[in-house]
Scaffold this active site. Structure first.
Site, PDB file in Angstrom:
ATOM      1  CE  LYS A  56     116.306  71.367 -27.043  1.00  0.00           C
ATOM      2  NZ  LYS A  56     117.045  71.919 -28.188  1.00  0.00           N
ATOM      3  NE  ARG A 151     122.489  75.899 -31.177  1.00  0.00           N
ATOM      4  CZ  ARG A 151     121.263  75.513 -30.862  1.00  0.00           C
ATOM      5  NH1 ARG A 151     120.509  76.255 -30.059  1.00  0.00           N
ATOM      6  NH2 ARG A 151     120.749  74.404 -31.366  1.00  0.00           N
ATOM      7  CE1 TYR A 265     107.745  92.647  -1.116  1.00  0.00           C
ATOM      8  CE2 TYR A 265     107.257  90.969  -2.755  1.00  0.00           C
ATOM      9  CZ  TYR A 265     107.761  91.330  -1.505  1.00  0.00           C
ATOM     10  OH  TYR A 265     108.270  90.378  -0.680  1.00  0.00           O
ATOM     11  CG  MET A 313     110.343  83.854  -4.819  1.00  0.00           C
ATOM     12  SD  MET A 313     111.543  83.612  -3.509  1.00  0.00           S
ATOM     13  CE  MET A 313     112.562  85.073  -3.684  1.00  0.00           C
TER      14      MET A 313
HETATM   15  C1  LIG Z   1     116.124  71.905 -29.327  1.00  0.00           C
HETATM   16  C2  LIG Z   1     116.562  71.334 -30.611  1.00  0.00           C
HETATM   17  C3  LIG Z   1     115.633  70.705 -31.467  1.00  0.00           C
HETATM   18  C4  LIG Z   1     114.150  70.759 -31.237  1.00  0.00           C
HETATM   19  O1  LIG Z   1     113.698  72.024 -31.642  1.00  0.00           O
HETATM   20  P1  LIG Z   1     112.164  72.472 -31.594  1.00  0.00           P
HETATM   21  O2  LIG Z   1     112.173  73.827 -32.188  1.00  0.00           O
HETATM   22  O3  LIG Z   1     111.801  72.475 -30.144  1.00  0.00           O
HETATM   23  O4  LIG Z   1     111.374  71.489 -32.357  1.00  0.00           O
HETATM   24  C5  LIG Z   1     116.128  70.042 -32.573  1.00  0.00           C
HETATM   25  N1  LIG Z   1     117.455  70.043 -32.863  1.00  0.00           N
HETATM   26  C6  LIG Z   1     118.364  70.678 -32.087  1.00  0.00           C
HETATM   27  C7  LIG Z   1     119.794  70.650 -32.461  1.00  0.00           C
HETATM   28  C8  LIG Z   1     117.943  71.353 -30.947  1.00  0.00           C
HETATM   29  O5  LIG Z   1     118.851  72.003 -30.194  1.00  0.00           O
END
Ligand SMILES: *Cc1c(COP(=O)(O)O)cnc(C)c1O
Length: 369
Positions: A56, A151, A265, A313
């Site tokens: 992801k 969640r 800055y 930035m």
């Molecule tokens: C992001 C995620 C993972 C992967 O988690 P890591 O800690 O990066 O290995 C697995 N399952 C779900 C549901 C996630 O949201």
């Protein structure tokens, strides 16, 4: 050079050697062989369970297409992303063979994408279940159970009320997610494991509970499929991971400052003695957050160069007074300061550092796809 009316721009000479121009964008080097080695190590640590791969957020900022292809070539067959759109892009890159699961399930606007790209939504509520049945009858799906993280996922009572009916539709996977897997002694791990067992024992459906942290908790947590993400990219809690990322930032300008002069800055850094300052071409718009000011380290090879002044930035100043020669680029993520060390300096976690690395870097890959 002045650019504007009448300014003559030099044309490339025909036959001139193809030389890459010097550019101000930083270089993010991603080691695909290290990602493959980390996947293999986590697959091995998953025991009898099959390791999938979580890619992801563009494979945590490292490029989902390329990382996905590299993992397919190593044997990964199940991929997990957050959004249907991410899944569709991944399907284009990886072809028809791998299973692609969608953590956010089936949202109202997702139907055409899920169908077109043959994605498997991990349904997480009664509403999503009925939407999926109505919109895509017979289309594969998985089930997400909430075991305490609150969640995503069906709660125990809701699941019990509908389990028989849902199981008759043959889900591909039943999954849940651990809230405290990076703390092995946390009682939440055992509590979630017990809840997951209560809700899924005897269903006969393949099960998945563990991300990177859960894999390291041991065989009780492995079930049938594991879902490593951060460990593939070299991050904690997989302490033995091979480092994956190097981030090098070009020096745009070097200047000498006299004792008492300030840099950046807010005049927060003052030269105690005559000093040499290099200005690097990246800043908080590139994910090198302002909280790194005064705390992150910069390296010229093995030599530490402290930041001078606030991260701005697009730039940051670095004290290079002690270098005999200033290199063309300095490193902020490298073996001397990995992703987690940089995260600690910035008061955050490796996940956030990786996924915040901006789009202005040139991403180059080591190792074959
Ligand atoms: C992001 C995620 C993972 C992967 O988690 P890591 O800690 O990066 O290995 C697995 N399952 C779900 C549901 C996630 O949201």
């Amino acid at each position: 050079m002045q650019i504007g009316a009448g300014a003559k721009r030099p044309l490339p000479r025909p036959g001139a050697p193809a030389k890459r121009p010097d550019m101000a964008c930083g270089t993010l080097t991603i080691d695909l062989d290290a990602i493959r080695a980390n996947w293999s190590a986590l697959a091995h640590a998953s025991g009898g369970a099959e390791a999938g791969a979580v890619i992801k957020a563009d494979a945590y900022g490292l490029g989902a297409d390329t990382v996905g292809k590299a993992l397919v070539s190593t044997g990964a067959r199940r991929f997990f992303v957050a959004l249907a759109e991410e899944g569709a892009a991944l399907r284009d890159a990886l072809g028809e063979a791998p299973d692609i699961y969608i953590f956010s399930g089936h949202m109202a606007g997702d139907t055409a994408i899920l169908r077109g790209a043959n994605l498997i939504p991990l349904l997480n509520s009664a509403g999503q279940l009925s939407r999926h049945r109505d919109a895509l009858p017979g289309h594969p799906f998985g089930i997400q159970l909430d075991t305490g993280m609150n969640r995503l996922g069906l709660e125990e009572a809701d699941w019990r009320a509908m389990a028989a009916e849902v199981l008759a539709e043959k889900p591909q996977l039943i999954m849940s997610h651990l809230a405290c897997a990076d703390e092995p002694d946390h009682p939440m791990n055992a509590a979630q494991l017990a809840a997951f067992r209560r809700m899924s024992d005897g269903t006969g459906v393949p099960r998945s509970l563990s991300a990177t942290g859960g894999i390291l908790l041991g065989p009780d947590f492995h079930f049938d499929v594991t879902r490593p993400g951060i460990g593939l990219y070299g991050g904690l809690p997989f302490a033995e991971a091979a480092p994956v990322v190097r981030l090098s930032l070009p020096v745009i300008q070097t200047r000498d400052v006299a004792a008492g002069e300030t840099v950046g800055y807010g005049n927060t850094w003052t030269a105690a003695a005559p000093a040499r300052i290099a200005t690097l071409a990246a800043g908080y718009a590139d994910g090198l957050i302002r909280a790194m000011t005064g705390r992150a380290k910069i390296f010229a090879g093995d030599t530490l160069c402290p930041l001078a002044g606030r991260v701005s930035m697009d730039m940051m100043g670095v004290d290079v007074t002690h270098l005999a020669q200033v290199p063309d680029a300095l490193d902020i993520i490298c073996p001397q300061q990995g992703v987690d060390a940089l995260a600690e300096a910035a008061g955050t976690i490796g996940y956030e550092i990786l996924t915040s690395l901006g789009h202005r870097y040139r991403r180059t890959y080591m190792g074959a796809v």
